[in-house]
Every structure is written in C-alpha cells, then in structure tokens.
Design an enzyme around this catalytic site. Sequence first.
Site, short mmCIF file in Angstrom:
data_model
loop_
_atom_site.label_atom_id
_atom_site.label_comp_id
_atom_site.label_asym_id
_atom_site.label_seq_id
_atom_site.Cartn_x
_atom_site.Cartn_y
_atom_site.Cartn_z
N HIS A 29 0.83 -1.20 0.00
CA HIS A 29 0.00 0.00 0.00
C HIS A 29 0.87 1.25 0.00
O HIS A 29 0.73 2.14 0.84
CB HIS A 29 -0.92 0.02 1.22
CG HIS A 29 -1.90 -1.10 1.24
ND1 HIS A 29 -2.79 -1.35 0.22
CD2 HIS A 29 -2.12 -2.07 2.16
CE1 HIS A 29 -3.53 -2.40 0.51
NE2 HIS A 29 -3.12 -2.87 1.68
N CYS A 30 1.75 1.33 -0.95
CA CYS A 30 2.72 2.42 -1.05
C CYS A 30 2.56 3.08 -2.42
O CYS A 30 2.18 2.43 -3.39
CB CYS A 30 4.13 1.84 -0.88
SG CYS A 30 5.46 3.03 -1.12
N GLY A 31 2.89 4.34 -2.49
CA GLY A 31 2.84 5.04 -3.77
C GLY A 31 3.81 4.46 -4.80
O GLY A 31 3.66 4.72 -5.99
N THR A 33 4.26 1.16 -5.21
CA THR A 33 3.89 -0.24 -5.42
C THR A 33 3.89 -0.62 -6.90
O THR A 33 4.17 -1.77 -7.24
CB THR A 33 2.52 -0.53 -4.77
OG1 THR A 33 2.64 -0.28 -3.37
CG2 THR A 33 2.07 -1.95 -4.98
#
Length: 147
Positions: A29-31, A33
Amino acid sequence: MKQLHSSKILNLCDLVQGRPVLLVNTASHCGFTKQFGDLEKIHQQYKDQGLVVIGVSSDSFNQEADDEAAAADVCFKNFGVSFTMLATVPVKGAEAHPLFKEVARQDTAPKWNFYKYLVNRQGQIVDSNSSMTLPSDKALRKLLAAE
C-alpha cells in the site's frame, strides 16, 4: 526466510549462491507499489543470465497489508510477480531482520519502501537506489547487465 504467504522456508544462501541479486524492500500500500511491474520485467529479462530478484515485504513504514494473503494478492495477482517474495520482516532499526542489518552495515538501511540494492556474486552491495529510482532507470539497468 519464509516465502510470502507460504509455509515454505527458503535458504537464501542456496538461492543466491554465486549469483547477483537485486534486493528490494516492498510494501503493498505504497505510492511506489507500481514498481512491482518493472521489477518483474527485470526478473524476466535477466533471470537466464543468473540475476535473482528478491522482494522482502516490510511494514517498517506502515504501508503493508494487514495480512500476508492481501500482500500476496497485490504482488502475485495485481502485478504478476514471479520472482521470489519473502514474508514481512522489519528492515530498519534495532528490530531489523539480520539480512537488513547486513545491508545497513554494508551500505544504508532503507529510508522508505522500494529501496533497491544490487548485490554482486560475492555478496557485496555494489549499488543502492532509493524509492525514487525506478527499476527501469538506465543507469540501474546498465549495472544489472554488467553483473
């Protein structure tokens, strides 16, 4: 280390023996990803030349899914990852997994998700890149081709 969303334990020494490695700490859930897709392309392009791509799920920056099944879905279903993905471990600070304690000793601990470490055939880090460096970066690709 344990494989992501599996009971299988991998011996990393056996997996990488005498082979170059691209080691990446990841989060679902990371920018950043979307980098999973480019990492898979690197895996496909260089696996026959010996490169081992290893993703290590980490919640050190509070951006990993709450359970391994959800994290695995992001990797395997959303991005078609076929490279080795390892179960969630801490990657920074006193609680860091021994693998990442060695990374910090040789270079620098990840400051965010998707730090990329190129490890030569002798187990030495020869290059590291922050999250901002895309896996498609020309300089990184040149180093991968040289290993």
